[in-house]
Scaffold this active site. Structure first.
Site, PDB file in Angstrom:
ATOM      1  CG  HIS A 148      -2.302   0.504   0.981  1.00 20.75           C
ATOM      2  ND1 HIS A 148      -2.873   0.614  -0.269  1.00 20.75           N
ATOM      3  CD2 HIS A 148      -3.262   0.937   1.860  1.00 20.75           C
ATOM      4  CE1 HIS A 148      -4.102   1.090  -0.161  1.00 20.75           C
ATOM      5  NE2 HIS A 148      -4.360   1.306   1.108  1.00 20.75           N
ATOM      6  CG  ASN A 172      -8.599   4.601   4.488  1.00 24.02           C
ATOM      7  OD1 ASN A 172      -7.900   4.222   3.553  1.00 24.02           O
ATOM      8  ND2 ASN A 172      -9.296   3.767   5.239  1.00 24.02           N
ATOM      9  CG  ASP A 194      -1.796   0.853  -3.400  1.00 27.67           C
ATOM     10  OD1 ASP A 194      -1.761   1.979  -2.844  1.00 27.67           O
ATOM     11  OD2 ASP A 194      -2.717   0.041  -3.212  1.00 27.67           O
ATOM     12  CG  ASN A 216     -10.882   3.021   1.107  1.00 26.19           C
ATOM     13  OD1 ASN A 216     -11.928   3.153   0.474  1.00 26.19           O
ATOM     14  ND2 ASN A 216     -10.674   2.001   1.921  1.00 26.19           N
TER      15      ASN A 216
END
Length: 224
Positions: A42, A89, A114, A135
């Protein structure tokens, strides 16, 4: 690391980016802060920023708009680099204010992130797009008031094997073979961004994506 504050950043910016020059590019890498997440799938957006900064001699030593921030020149092109420290997020809480602070149109913004829809190590440069259920991108778009006219550098990480939870997959570190692919991809990304700064987005994206298309075909059936 010794971080400068935002007041010093403003002085540096005024000195480096005069009003008569072309607007700078803002490169935004998405990820999660802290050693716990370093090297995870991530966080490849952070890694892309770090690789670009390292190869171009740009120091990432300022805290600005909730991001680790750096700025400099690549040739004659002014570049702003940022890694939001809000957690993935909430990335838009940093990226929205950064673009507003420098009064940048979104066509001077590129977000690095990513992407599970691309094989591990394959990149794609696109001039705009949606969030694809990412997100971090959802937050960026929200804080750009729904505007999706910013570019994206999508960094392929592949899909989770079998029935593995995608969230667990994203927060897992790369194995040795995948790490090698990502390291190669990061250098390819640097080369593409340097081309973009010298030749413009359209020409550089056309050339780069054509090269990555063949890489995609070669890698898409290989395990990550």
């Amino acid at each position: 690391m010794d971080f400068r504050d935002s007041e010093e950043t403003e002085m540096i910016t005024r000195r480096c980016f005069c009003s008569g020059a072309p607007r700078p590019w803002l490169f935004l890498g998405l990820g999660n802060p802290g050693d716990k997440y370093k090297g995870t799938r991530h966080n490849v957006g952070f890694e892309m920023i770090d690789k670009f900064a390292e190869t171009q001699g740009i120091e990432m030593n300022t805290l600005h708009c909730k991001a680790i921030f750096g700025q400099g020149f690549v040739g004659d092109s002014a570049v702003l680099l940022a890694k939001p420290q809000t957690y993935m997020n909430l990335s838009g809480e940093s990226t929205g204010p950064l673009a507003a602070y420098y009064k940048l149109p979104l066509n001077r913004v590129i977000v690095f992130h990513d992407d599970m829809d691309l094989p591990c190590g394959v990149l794609r440069l696109q001039n705009k797009g949606g969030h694809g259920s990412h997100n971090g991108l959802k937050s960026v778009i929200y804080h750009f008031r729904g505007n999706r006219e910013f570019a994206q550098l999508r960094i392929g990480i592949g899909r989770p094997p079998g029935q593995m939870d995608p969230k667990a997959f994203l927060l897992q570190k790369f194995n040795a073979s995948a790490r090698e692919r990502i390291d190669t991809a990061l250098q390819e990304g640097v080369d593409a961004l340097k081309l973009l700064l010298s030749k413009g987005f359209t020409e550089s994206a056309r050339r780069f994506n054509a090269e990555q298309k063949y890489k995609h075909i070669r890698l898409q059936t290989m395990p990550t």
